[in-house]
Scaffold this motif. Structure first.
Motif, PDB file in Angstrom:
ATOM      1  N   PHE A 114      -7.695  -8.937 -17.572  1.00 41.56           N
ATOM      2  CA  PHE A 114      -7.015  -8.323 -16.435  1.00 41.56           C
ATOM      3  C   PHE A 114      -7.791  -7.127 -15.920  1.00 41.56           C
ATOM      4  O   PHE A 114      -8.408  -6.395 -16.686  1.00 41.56           O
ATOM      5  N   ASN A 115      -7.674  -6.897 -14.623  1.00 38.81           N
ATOM      6  CA  ASN A 115      -8.136  -5.665 -14.009  1.00 38.81           C
ATOM      7  C   ASN A 115      -7.140  -5.361 -12.888  1.00 38.81           C
ATOM      8  O   ASN A 115      -6.956  -6.178 -11.989  1.00 38.81           O
ATOM      9  N   VAL A 116      -6.479  -4.204 -12.980  1.00 36.65           N
ATOM     10  CA  VAL A 116      -5.479  -3.792 -11.997  1.00 36.65           C
ATOM     11  C   VAL A 116      -5.950  -2.464 -11.407  1.00 36.65           C
ATOM     12  O   VAL A 116      -6.160  -1.506 -12.146  1.00 36.65           O
ATOM     13  N   PHE A 117      -6.131  -2.429 -10.092  1.00 34.70           N
ATOM     14  CA  PHE A 117      -6.671  -1.224  -9.455  1.00 34.70           C
ATOM     15  C   PHE A 117      -6.272  -1.189  -7.988  1.00 34.70           C
ATOM     16  O   PHE A 117      -5.902  -2.234  -7.439  1.00 34.70           O
ATOM     17  N   PRO A 118      -6.321  -0.068  -7.289  1.00 35.68           N
ATOM     18  CA  PRO A 118      -6.514   1.270  -7.846  1.00 35.68           C
ATOM     19  C   PRO A 118      -5.232   1.742  -8.515  1.00 35.68           C
ATOM     20  O   PRO A 118      -4.152   1.234  -8.224  1.00 35.68           O
ATOM     21  N   ASN A 119      -5.356   2.689  -9.391  1.00 38.60           N
ATOM     22  CA  ASN A 119      -4.190   3.269 -10.047  1.00 38.60           C
ATOM     23  C   ASN A 119      -4.439   4.766 -10.174  1.00 38.60           C
ATOM     24  O   ASN A 119      -5.269   5.154 -10.968  1.00 38.60           O
ATOM     25  N   PRO A 120      -3.787   5.594  -9.381  1.00 43.68           N
ATOM     26  CA  PRO A 120      -2.616   5.298  -8.557  1.00 43.68           C
ATOM     27  C   PRO A 120      -2.952   4.487  -7.300  1.00 43.68           C
ATOM     28  O   PRO A 120      -4.054   4.565  -6.780  1.00 43.68           O
ATOM     29  N   ALA A 121      -1.967   3.729  -6.847  1.00 43.83           N
ATOM     30  CA  ALA A 121      -2.101   2.889  -5.654  1.00 43.83           C
ATOM     31  C   ALA A 121      -1.402   3.561  -4.480  1.00 43.83           C
ATOM     32  O   ALA A 121      -0.477   4.340  -4.661  1.00 43.83           O
ATOM     33  N   ILE A 122      -1.859   3.236  -3.280  1.00 39.21           N
ATOM     34  CA  ILE A 122      -1.221   3.757  -2.067  1.00 39.21           C
ATOM     35  C   ILE A 122      -0.717   2.591  -1.221  1.00 39.21           C
ATOM     36  O   ILE A 122       0.480   2.403  -1.064  1.00 39.21           O
ATOM     37  N   ALA A 123      -1.619   1.797  -0.669  1.00 38.50           N
ATOM     38  CA  ALA A 123      -1.235   0.716   0.237  1.00 38.50           C
ATOM     39  C   ALA A 123      -1.169  -0.649  -0.437  1.00 38.50           C
ATOM     40  O   ALA A 123      -0.383  -1.499  -0.053  1.00 38.50           O
ATOM     41  N   GLN A 124      -2.006  -0.857  -1.453  1.00 41.79           N
ATOM     42  CA  GLN A 124      -2.025  -2.157  -2.104  1.00 41.79           C
ATOM     43  C   GLN A 124      -2.509  -2.012  -3.541  1.00 41.79           C
ATOM     44  O   GLN A 124      -3.164  -1.038  -3.897  1.00 41.79           O
ATOM     45  N   LEU A 125      -2.167  -3.015  -4.337  1.00 47.45           N
ATOM     46  CA  LEU A 125      -2.597  -3.079  -5.720  1.00 47.45           C
ATOM     47  C   LEU A 125      -3.382  -4.370  -5.875  1.00 47.45           C
ATOM     48  O   LEU A 125      -2.891  -5.447  -5.548  1.00 47.45           O
ATOM     49  N   ASN A 126      -4.607  -4.257  -6.335  1.00 45.88           N
ATOM     50  CA  ASN A 126      -5.462  -5.415  -6.549  1.00 45.88           C
ATOM     51  C   ASN A 126      -5.320  -5.868  -7.993  1.00 45.88           C
ATOM     52  O   ASN A 126      -5.391  -5.054  -8.916  1.00 45.88           O
ATOM     53  N   ILE A 127      -5.141  -7.156  -8.179  1.00 45.49           N
ATOM     54  CA  ILE A 127      -4.958  -7.720  -9.506  1.00 45.49           C
ATOM     55  C   ILE A 127      -5.987  -8.822  -9.700  1.00 45.49           C
ATOM     56  O   ILE A 127      -6.052  -9.759  -8.911  1.00 45.49           O
TER      57      ILE A 127
END
Length: 93
Positions: free
Chosen positions: A16-29
């Motif tokens: 898994f890779n979840v970014f950006p964190n913190p997120a503003i407009a979208q979360l990429n997975i």
């Protein structure tokens, strides 16, 4: 001298890779090891289920602009509803 601790990224451990964190407009997975029937669930800080979605591709974008600033939990489930991984995600303004 003590050896530096090796950092294990979430990607190395589980695919898994979840970014950006913190997120503003979208979360990429990114989930390189997904199998048919896997799903993602998004919960708010008090455990309310906000979203459940089937994982159909190794790369997904989760729109995040509609959510308020705060802490969220992204939970990945397999086809038997067993938890594979949980990510703590922060939503910024």
């Amino acid at each position: 001298q003590p050896k530096p601790l090796k950092k294990h990224t979430q990607k190395e451990e589980t695919g898994f890779n979840v970014f950006p964190n913190p997120a503003i407009a979208q979360l990429n997975i990114r989930y390189n090891k997904f199998k048919q029937g896997d799903a993602l669930c998004l919960y708010d800080a008090i455990g309310k289920l906000l979203l459940i979605e089937q994982i159909v591709d190794a790369s997904m974008i989760l729109p995040f602009e509609a959510y308020s600033a705060g802490i969220y939990y992204l939970v990945i489930l397999n086809k038997d509803n067993e938890k594979i991984k949980t990510f703590k995600v922060q939503k910024s303004h």
